[in-house]
Design a protein around this motif. Structure first.
Motif, short mmCIF file in Angstrom:
data_model
loop_
_atom_site.label_atom_id
_atom_site.label_comp_id
_atom_site.label_asym_id
_atom_site.label_seq_id
_atom_site.Cartn_x
_atom_site.Cartn_y
_atom_site.Cartn_z
N UNK D 103 19.29 18.28 34.05
CA UNK D 103 20.66 17.74 34.11
C UNK D 103 20.79 16.89 35.37
N UNK D 127 18.50 8.59 29.77
CA UNK D 127 19.04 9.85 29.25
C UNK D 127 18.51 10.04 27.83
N UNK D 129 18.39 13.51 26.07
CA UNK D 129 18.62 14.80 25.40
C UNK D 129 19.02 14.61 23.94
N UNK D 130 19.94 13.67 23.67
CA UNK D 130 20.42 13.46 22.31
C UNK D 130 19.32 12.88 21.42
N UNK D 134 17.95 14.63 18.10
CA UNK D 134 18.30 14.07 16.79
C UNK D 134 17.19 13.24 16.19
N UNK D 145 16.80 14.85 28.96
CA UNK D 145 17.57 14.63 30.19
C UNK D 145 19.02 14.33 29.80
N UNK D 146 19.95 15.03 30.43
CA UNK D 146 21.37 14.76 30.24
C UNK D 146 21.95 14.30 31.57
N UNK D 147 23.10 13.64 31.54
CA UNK D 147 23.68 13.10 32.78
C UNK D 147 25.18 13.27 32.76
N UNK D 171 23.74 22.75 28.34
CA UNK D 171 22.46 22.04 28.35
C UNK D 171 21.28 22.98 28.63
#
Lengths: 302, 302, 302, 302
Positions: D103, D127, D129-130, D134, D145-147, D171
């Motif tokens: 994160x 970024x 993660x999505x 998906x 990685x999320x932000x 997350x």
């Protein structure tokens, strides 16, 4: 999308939301009214029963459309009148019962102008939770309001819902107000109406990427949504103009294959989004802090 | 506008500019070629005679279209290749004969995104006139380049032409390069082509307010224009899509009555305009200062 | 710079401009007054003769300082009162004699916040020259006003004076009003005073690069300047604080050798510059179009 | 603050962090090294024991300072070299053990330039993660990685810690990287060093409002912080310059009473913050996605 409006009855009914109040009230389980508030035309539709739900294709709830064309026409006092009209329509949708806290959430991507209305509205809202908390003698009489701009999946990697749920767990508000850009069905509504509802919102629908719904069921608190149509699908735009001109209509679904889902926006979008975000931020602030007027909000924001 | 393309022969011919090079070369007094430069598709049309002028509906001159879709598709090295391609197409249009000064002018309104490409390109250009003048030992070998962003009539009260003429009187350049946003005839060109010409430009045509021409006759120096289509007329957009879909065409002029001259722009316009302005600024800088490459330009701009 | 204020008498006298009106009026050829206008403290100094010029180190003319701290303190009605105060101080400096045109010029670099106040003020000014010209039936009663943001030498390669002279040749105004950022001598004035004068301006002095003067002699029309201190030299800042604290003063010129001419700015500069630019744009508009009030200006700007 | 450096031993020791590596290594429980990485000077201090903690006034951990002056001096390849240097210093601080998620959190207020470095760095980070979630076939090999840009208490009414904790609960990352603006002790570090540590961060310290610490204890995952000094306290600035000039020092605490806690920033802060945010975003992206280089990051961000 209006494309299939001749065949899809549910959609057709839904379209009525933007047609005459009289026609809508004929539908079982639905009541509609049209009136002016501080000079702004308002349409208020209440869906009261399952029958109404099915006819309208939307859940039970109140759906209010405030027209804001006066702003773009620079009518006298348009800013203050529109703020007042939205605040006055919003207030009765708030749960009754005193000074519970409220979480504001401004959805969308601040770096794409037509999608920035949510985050920009946050910047124009009076936020007080920290003041009530840390300076109770001075601010203890105010409603605690927090505000979040959760960004969009593409740049955060997180669903807005995830961040809003996280915030709700900390803030424990009595209600949430969620602001987002919408895709307009009609050119004539682009940046010229504000749509308020108390049945929740599907974030991202303004830019073609529908996400999980945000409503009382998913968030655990009453949810009021405020949406502004800022983009229009290119093919819907065409269908709308063709119909207005009384011209024969081609097979729009064929044409849609060539539009690549193009969303369009008027070229003056920068100013329009900025103005509407300010209107919404001020209106929300006045609805939540009834002791304030537009000048107080401006003073508070600095 | 494509609306009347069935009746207006001149316009139809003009449309050919964006059709096959072979077809164009059939026309008397016109030569066209298609090729790739650093991977970017280029169409080059030369109008050589009065016959060509009449057939094409444009004055004698060279008209170059560089396609820049690679940028939006994030192809490998797309930025540097596109800069290089535009610089290489631009260079031969510059008057021969050494280190004369050049005036750059970035037309348009910096505060309306689709109209901001000119002013933003100025921010990305290497400007040297003051350095050559004041630090000749260090910069005396460079071409003196000045840059002006004259704004738009609505916010300055002055025609761009008035301010550019004033600047030319002081700077006394050997050529002017003028950058402006254009109205696209076709959706497919929106933010994906750069159009270079040596016959002058009519400023403001990108946003529907044509002004006095800027060309060698009105400015007294050779004028090279660089235009990027950033907006499309709503009805033209419709006609374009309908034609691509092979659908029957309505009477577009009837429909136009309901569009209110609406100009539309894709919703990702912010990023696209920013990227293209940088590409153009860098390309112009490299064409004018052949000793520099893209990294040097970036270093100079800081 | 205050550094040498103990030795340089002329400079010391100049400093008096910001000291007591009584003290100043003792000086031969100088009259000073202090009063409040719409709640804003105003100091007005008139230099009447060559004796006054020498004593004050500034040319004959009127120098007005309007204090704007109320804005930053969010006092009630501060925005409208400050606009009104500046407009009322500005009006009597305009040449008498009817509806001559006026050229506004906003100096500075829009991309460096503390230097952006001039260009931002232009965006907040009512510009009418084109309307008076093209729609005389509707706008013929208004004063024709044009506005230019000439940029800075480093990014245009041209002196502001060159572009303003060019504009004056086309616009042929009866007066020019020039807005610029200033270097403050004192921390306490940073973003909290507006300085109006009728003796011209030296552009760029706000960011340490003095240029050729802009005044009636160089531009051929009466010049009114409006300046806002937005940066302070680091060493001056130190000297100012040390003096206020009654601490022993080191040799500032030695210290200056280590500051590298560093100009500093408060961290909230973004908001402060934006607010002051709006105040100045509105005030200038009301002074030039006395039939308008702040709400009319806002309506006009949209 | 350096003000009391003669009396407060802990503070004095802490200052050593920015002095010679040799001197530091004399301290029990502390090891320091100085070297260059891709041309950038690096100081690396490891605090190993409680004795070291007490001597240095900071918790056990690794503290790395990368000097970035090359960027402002526009040295050859400075951008890519600095990105590489920071990425290479950051990588070994990441927990070992494969493709756990990370994160990113960019602290600070995007609308106050010197405080915007965190949110701007988020805009420049890759970024995923999505995408991993998906489109696993295409992106399953990448680290998720999320932000988040949690904003500041004054505009959200929520502590950054509250929002980050909420995000971590959703997350479930293996580590957090937190970017923030810092208050510099010394003018010479302003916008010219990047400070990396693995012992956590106190958000808001960059603008004078310290908040609850963000570290492994409060967040439940290893925390790496990246800080950039962007503001300097006015009195500290004075003390620093006075010392450098070898001038006698006044009683700074007396002078501080008159500075009102004024934080200052250089006037070119806009460009400097933008550049450093891009450097940090790229460096973090390369450290987390070792298969990417700076050009890949640019291509990904579009």
């Amino acid at each position: 999308m209006a494309i299939s409006k001749r065949t899809d009855l549910a959609l057709e009914a839904r379209e009525l939301l933007q047609e005459s109040a009289e026609a809508i009230t004929e539908i079982d389980g639905v009541i509609a009214r049209e009136y002016k508030r501080h000079g702004c035309p308002v349409t208020r539709v209440e869906i009261l029963s399952e029958a109404g739900e099915q006819a309208m294709g939307k859940p039970v709830g109140t759906y209010i459309t405030v027209e804001t064309q006066g702003l773009m026409r620079h009518e006298e006092d348009a800013f203050k009148r529109t703020v007042r009209a939205i605040a006055d329509e919003l207030s009765p949708l708030l749960p009754v019962g005193g000074m519970y806290g409220v979480l504001l959430a401004g959805l969308g991507n601040r770096d794409i102008t037509p999608d920035a209305i949510g985050p920009l509205a946050m910047q124009n809202s009076v936020v007080t939770r920290h003041l009530v908390d840390k300076m109770p003698e001075e601010f203890g009489h105010m409603r605690p309001v927090a505000a979040i701009s959760p960004g969009v999946l593409g740049t955060t990697g997180m669903e807005s819902a995830e961040l809003i749920q996280g915030a709700i767990q900390h803030v424990r508000p009595g209600a949430a107000i969620i602001i987002d850009a919408l895709t307009s069905r009609r050119l004539s509504r682009l940046c010229s109406t504000v749509q308020i509802a108390d049945s929740g919102i599907v974030p991202g629908s303004g830019v073609g990427n529908a996400r999980a719904a945000l409503n009382q069921k998913t968030l655990g608190v009453p949810v009021i949504s405020i949406g502004v149509p800022t983009v229009v699908d290119a093919v819907t735009l065409m269908a709308d103009l063709t119909e207005q001109a009384g011209q024969p209509e081609p097979d729009w679904s064929e044409i849609a294959k060539f539009s690549g889902g193009l969303m369009v926006t008027p070229k003056e979008i920068d100013t329009q989004v900025e103005t509407l975000a300010r209107v919404i931020g001020y209106a929300v602030s006045i609805a939540l802090h009834p002791e304030m007027d537009a000048d107080d909000v401006q003073g508070f924001l600095g």
